[in-house]
Design a protein around this motif. Structure first.
Motif, short mmCIF file in Angstrom:
data_model
loop_
_atom_site.label_atom_id
_atom_site.label_comp_id
_atom_site.label_asym_id
_atom_site.label_seq_id
_atom_site.Cartn_x
_atom_site.Cartn_y
_atom_site.Cartn_z
N LEU A 106 13.98 -6.79 17.99
CA LEU A 106 14.02 -7.15 19.33
C LEU A 106 13.82 -8.64 19.32
O LEU A 106 14.24 -9.34 20.15
N ILE A 107 12.98 -9.40 18.31
CA ILE A 107 12.98 -10.68 18.25
C ILE A 107 14.18 -11.47 17.97
O ILE A 107 14.43 -12.29 18.53
N LEU A 108 14.98 -10.77 17.06
CA LEU A 108 16.35 -11.29 16.55
C LEU A 108 17.34 -11.03 18.10
O LEU A 108 18.12 -12.09 18.51
N VAL A 109 17.14 -10.13 18.93
CA VAL A 109 18.21 -10.01 20.05
C VAL A 109 17.71 -10.85 20.93
O VAL A 109 18.39 -11.49 21.70
N ILE A 110 16.45 -11.28 21.20
CA ILE A 110 15.75 -12.38 21.93
C ILE A 110 16.21 -13.61 21.66
O ILE A 110 16.82 -14.24 22.48
N ILE A 111 16.35 -14.00 20.41
CA ILE A 111 17.05 -15.36 19.82
C ILE A 111 18.27 -15.20 20.20
O ILE A 111 18.94 -16.50 20.68
N ASN A 112 19.18 -14.06 19.92
CA ASN A 112 20.58 -14.10 20.44
C ASN A 112 20.77 -14.34 21.92
O ASN A 112 21.81 -15.21 22.07
N ASN A 113 19.96 -13.63 22.55
CA ASN A 113 20.28 -13.88 24.15
C ASN A 113 19.98 -15.34 24.58
O ASN A 113 20.72 -15.81 25.53
#
Length: 178
Positions: free
Chosen positions: A113-120
């Motif tokens: 989820l942290i990686l997805v936040i960074i991507n977004n």
């Protein structure tokens, strides 16, 4: 609820006792998992349909309004996409999914989820940098169309992945706790 009839040893009279069980009926864990999976798919499907629809409504309305005017010429695909205002839609999708992910992180920490936040956040940054060119008189319509579509697809992917992760984590909580 169970009813029991008791006959005393002398055979005189009958006593009826009613027992009410307060324990909930046993639920099948497999049935709970199937229901949770259906809920995840429903949530992701509704999210996808509404996200794509929200992204395309302005473009479709521009196209339909243009057809009603005299001298309307069918634009090329990339010109049509460049008019679509996909940058603001991509920013909205990405930021909404960041908010959803942050709420889920408060419940359960997840590296994915942290990686997805960074991507977004990166998608939002690119869209913010590129959005002013959409109204420029010097814009190259095909390039703006291609880039805005790529940013929109990246936001759709990142936001969808976020929705999927949050929905599956929520379903795991329900099956474990419920």
């Amino acid at each position: 609820m169970a009813t029991t009839s008791v006959v005393p040893p002398g055979g005189e009279g009958t006593q009826t006792q009613t027992h009410v069980s307060s324990a909930p009926p046993a639920t099948d864990p497999e049935a709970q998992r199937r229901k949770a999976r259906k809920e995840v798919w429903l949530r992701v499907t509704v999210w996808f349909a509404l996200s794509v629809l929200a992204g395309l409504i302005p473009t479709i309305s521009q196209y339909l309004n243009g057809r009603q005017t005299a001298g309307f010429q069918q634009p090329s695909f990339w010109e049509w996409v460049s008019r679509a205002q996909l940058y603001p839609v991509a920013m909205t999708l990405a930021i909404a999914s960041v908010g959803e992910a942050l709420m889920q992180l408060r419940k359960k920490h997840s590296f994915r989820l942290i990686l997805v936040i960074i991507n977004n956040l990166v998608v939002t940054l690119f869209a913010t940098i590129l959005v002013p060119t959409t109204d420029s008189a010097d814009k190259i319509k095909e390039v703006v169309g291609q880039q805005s579509l790529m940013v929109f697809i990246a936001a759709l992917f990142g936001s969808g992945l976020c929705t999927w992760i949050c929905a599956t984590q929520g379903a795991e909580e329900v099956t474990v706790n419920g």
